[in-house]
Scaffold this motif. Structure first.
Motif, mmCIF file in Angstrom:
data_model
loop_
_atom_site.group_PDB
_atom_site.id
_atom_site.type_symbol
_atom_site.label_atom_id
_atom_site.label_comp_id
_atom_site.label_asym_id
_atom_site.label_seq_id
_atom_site.Cartn_x
_atom_site.Cartn_y
_atom_site.Cartn_z
ATOM 1 N N LYS A 297 -4.652 -7.891 6.762
ATOM 2 C CA LYS A 297 -5.740 -8.451 7.572
ATOM 3 C C LYS A 297 -6.837 -9.044 6.695
ATOM 4 N N ASN A 298 -7.681 -9.846 7.359
ATOM 5 C CA ASN A 298 -8.856 -10.434 6.713
ATOM 6 C C ASN A 298 -8.458 -11.293 5.513
ATOM 7 N N GLY A 299 -7.693 -12.352 5.815
ATOM 8 C CA GLY A 299 -7.258 -13.185 4.704
ATOM 9 C C GLY A 299 -6.913 -14.594 5.113
ATOM 10 N N THR A 300 -6.676 -15.411 4.106
ATOM 11 C CA THR A 300 -6.313 -16.808 4.320
ATOM 12 C C THR A 300 -5.073 -17.157 3.499
ATOM 13 N N VAL A 301 -4.337 -18.129 4.024
ATOM 14 C CA VAL A 301 -3.170 -18.681 3.335
ATOM 15 C C VAL A 301 -3.324 -20.196 3.364
ATOM 16 N N ASN B 243 0.828 -1.210 0.000
ATOM 17 C CA ASN B 243 0.000 0.000 0.000
ATOM 18 C C ASN B 243 0.860 1.257 0.000
ATOM 19 N N SER B 244 2.004 1.205 -0.651
ATOM 20 C CA SER B 244 2.948 2.320 -0.602
ATOM 21 C C SER B 244 2.440 3.573 -1.311
ATOM 22 N N THR B 245 1.485 3.427 -2.226
ATOM 23 C CA THR B 245 0.961 4.610 -2.928
ATOM 24 C C THR B 245 -0.528 4.840 -2.708
ATOM 25 N N ALA B 246 -1.254 3.809 -2.242
ATOM 26 C CA ALA B 246 -2.698 3.942 -1.977
ATOM 27 C C ALA B 246 -3.161 2.687 -1.246
ATOM 28 N N ALA B 247 -4.360 2.753 -0.697
ATOM 29 C CA ALA B 247 -4.928 1.579 -0.033
ATOM 30 C C ALA B 247 -5.015 0.424 -1.021
ATOM 31 N N THR B 248 -4.760 -0.771 -0.532
ATOM 32 C CA THR B 248 -4.784 -1.940 -1.423
ATOM 33 C C THR B 248 -5.641 -3.044 -0.811
ATOM 34 N N SER B 249 -6.413 -3.722 -1.647
ATOM 35 C CA SER B 249 -7.335 -4.736 -1.136
ATOM 36 C C SER B 249 -7.682 -5.743 -2.218
ATOM 37 N N ASN B 250 -8.221 -6.870 -1.751
ATOM 38 C CA ASN B 250 -8.769 -7.902 -2.628
ATOM 39 C C ASN B 250 -7.693 -8.533 -3.511
ATOM 40 N N LEU B 251 -6.833 -9.300 -2.875
ATOM 41 C CA LEU B 251 -5.747 -10.011 -3.559
ATOM 42 C C LEU B 251 -6.032 -11.501 -3.561
ATOM 43 N N THR B 252 -5.868 -12.123 -4.732
ATOM 44 C CA THR B 252 -5.974 -13.572 -4.846
ATOM 45 C C THR B 252 -4.720 -14.109 -5.522
ATOM 46 N N ILE B 253 -4.050 -15.044 -4.841
ATOM 47 C CA ILE B 253 -2.910 -15.753 -5.433
ATOM 48 C C ILE B 253 -3.277 -17.230 -5.418
ATOM 49 N N SER B 254 -3.271 -17.867 -6.568
ATOM 50 C CA SER B 254 -3.800 -19.232 -6.645
ATOM 51 C C SER B 254 -3.019 -20.072 -7.657
ATOM 52 N N PHE C 105 -7.420 -10.899 1.472
ATOM 53 C CA PHE C 105 -6.555 -11.661 0.575
ATOM 54 C C PHE C 105 -6.840 -13.150 0.698
ATOM 55 N N THR C 106 -6.616 -13.842 -0.397
ATOM 56 C CA THR C 106 -6.687 -15.294 -0.434
ATOM 57 C C THR C 106 -5.433 -15.775 -1.145
ATOM 58 N N ILE C 107 -4.533 -16.361 -0.378
ATOM 59 C CA ILE C 107 -3.295 -16.899 -0.931
ATOM 60 C C ILE C 107 -3.380 -18.414 -0.820
ATOM 61 N N GLY C 108 -3.221 -19.099 -1.923
ATOM 62 C CA GLY C 108 -3.337 -20.555 -1.915
ATOM 63 C C GLY C 108 -2.064 -21.218 -1.437
ATOM 64 N N ASN C 109 -1.771 -22.398 -1.947
ATOM 65 C CA ASN C 109 -0.578 -23.133 -1.564
ATOM 66 C C ASN C 109 0.659 -22.510 -2.197
ATOM 67 N N VAL C 110 1.716 -22.384 -1.414
ATOM 68 C CA VAL C 110 2.947 -21.748 -1.874
ATOM 69 C C VAL C 110 4.122 -22.661 -1.552
ATOM 70 N N THR C 111 4.995 -22.849 -2.547
ATOM 71 C CA THR C 111 6.236 -23.589 -2.336
ATOM 72 C C THR C 111 7.407 -22.628 -2.509
ATOM 73 N N SER C 112 8.266 -22.579 -1.506
ATOM 74 C CA SER C 112 9.386 -21.632 -1.495
ATOM 75 C C SER C 112 10.644 -22.347 -1.022
ATOM 76 N N SER C 113 11.777 -22.098 -1.707
ATOM 77 C CA SER C 113 12.989 -22.804 -1.313
ATOM 78 C C SER C 113 14.256 -22.009 -1.618
ATOM 79 N N ASN C 114 15.266 -22.275 -0.807
ATOM 80 C CA ASN C 114 16.630 -21.776 -1.036
ATOM 81 C C ASN C 114 16.686 -20.267 -1.248
ATOM 82 N N ASN C 115 16.050 -19.546 -0.346
ATOM 83 C CA ASN C 115 16.031 -18.089 -0.474
ATOM 84 C C ASN C 115 16.574 -17.429 0.780
ATOM 85 N N ALA C 116 16.722 -16.108 0.702
ATOM 86 C CA ALA C 116 17.370 -15.369 1.790
ATOM 87 C C ALA C 116 16.422 -14.960 2.902
ATOM 88 N N ALA C 117 15.113 -15.063 2.681
ATOM 89 C CA ALA C 117 14.171 -14.561 3.687
ATOM 90 C C ALA C 117 12.994 -15.533 3.836
#
Length: 380
Positions: free
Chosen positions: A262-266, A210-221, A241-253
């Protein structure tokens, strides 16, 4: 007397005929009137419909773009009309977007059927700049950020609405693979990245803020698989937000990092060697920070060989993780620090240093390894 009866009979018959004829005439008249009313009603409805269509604010939905070709020779078209022909992959995609309906409020699509590279940044940020009501389908093609600096952002949107990216692969060293800021109604699906870090704290996979304006309603699937880089997915200030299954590996963070969201699922966050390639090992497969929450639910954290498995910190509150399977972390398997109303409902943690720690954890509970820990401060 007989004459009078005959006359009375004739008068009676005549009366009956008169009444019957009058009744039939009235019925016919009513039917004709009803037909006329129906005809008038149909004409009125047609006129209203035409007027509504005339005054409709809907615009767009009739144009579509394509990008075809191969290295050094790309062609962008909109409804078959050439908008760009040349060697610049970014310029070709941008030309297709710019050729769609101006000021549209119905989503239009660009289909990218070729892989390509960013090339030189020219010393300034270089990106595909999305417009509102735009979808990009990369059809499993690859965008290679190969400028050699930290200025390439394959996909970028600022203060837009109804933007969508799908079926994209990213390689090289992007500043961010996808960066949406100040946007609403965002859809991201089927993204694969294998990326490096162009400089410290950059090289993120997907960032929405939200660095330039309010942000809402994100879906990652769909399939989200990000290798290398910094945070695989990071949000800051997202409401809904609704973020589905995520696979992440070998990264710095982190695998998934939620800040002030707020108001979301992962779904299930599957992390291997998160926060192990940089100088900091304290990040986690799943992390909530900077007053994240409330009303956040994560289905599962599966973590192997990462800095931490699950970490909630800096005033985050109202997060529930349904289950965890965490092993072999560099430091705590689970750390709830300056967190409140945060719960882990089930699961196992093994070979952590320690497995679980609460530090100023208010109204928090961690239920793992057959035990439930609720103390504000404690190490287990």
């Amino acid at each position: 007397m007989k004459k009078k009866e005959k006359m009375f009979k004739k008068l009676f018959i005549a009366s009956v005929l008169f009444v019957g004829l009058n009744f039939f005439t009235n019925c016919e008249s009513e039917n004709v009137e009803t037909g006329a009313e129906t005809s008038m009603k149909t004409e009125t409805e047609t006129a209203v419909t035409k007027e509504a269509e005339k005054n409709s604010t809907s615009k767009g939905g009739t144009l579509s773009g394509t990008v075809t070709g191969s290295t050094g020779a790309y062609v962008a078209k909109v409804n078959g009309v050439t908008k760009y022909s040349g060697s610049d992959y970014v310029a070709a995609i941008q030309a297709a977007i710019n050729g769609l309906t101006s000021g549209r409020d119905v989503k239009e699509w660009v289909t990218i059927s070729a892989s390509g590279a960013s090339g030189s940044s020219g010393g300034a940020l270089k990106y595909v700049n999305m417009a509102s009501y735009t979808g990009l389908d990369f059809t499993n093609n690859t965008f290679n950020a190969n400028s050699g600096d930290a200025l390439i952002i394959p996909i970028w949107a600022d203060r837009k609405t109804n933007v969508e990216v799908k079926n994209l692969k990213v390689t090289g060293k992007p500043r961010y693979g996808i960066w949406f800021k100040g946007c609403t109604v965002m859809n991201i699906s089927n993204i694969t990245m294998n990326i490096g870090i162009p400089q410290t704290d950059l090289g993120l996979g997907i960032r929405v803020d939200n660095s330039t304006a309010a942000t809402s309603n994100l879906t990652i699937s769909g399939t989200i698989n990000i290798t290398g880089g910094d945070n695989s997915i990071e949000t800051y200030g997202v409401d809904g937000f609704t973020i589905g299954n995520v696979t992440s590996s070998n990264n710095a963070a982190c695998g998934v990092l939620l800040n002030q969201s707020k108001n979301g699922t992962v779904g299930t966050v599957t992390g291997t060697n998160n926060s192990t390639t940089g100088s900091v090992t304290g990040y986690a497969t799943f992390r909530c920070a900077n007053s994240n929450g409330p009303n956040v639910v994560c289905s599962k954290v599966y973590s192997r060989g990462s800095g931490r498995g699950f970490f909630s910190v800096t005033g985050s509150n109202g997060c529930t993780v349904n289950t965890v399977d965490i092993a072999n972390t560099a430091i705590q398997g689970i750390l709830l620090q300056d967190a409140s109303n945060t719960k882990v409902l089930a699961g196992t943690v093994s070979n952590g240093n320690p497995n679980v720690q609460h530090q100023n954890a208010t109204n928090c509970s961690t239920k793992v390894n057959g035990q439930t820990y609720t103390a504000v401060n404690g190490i287990w």
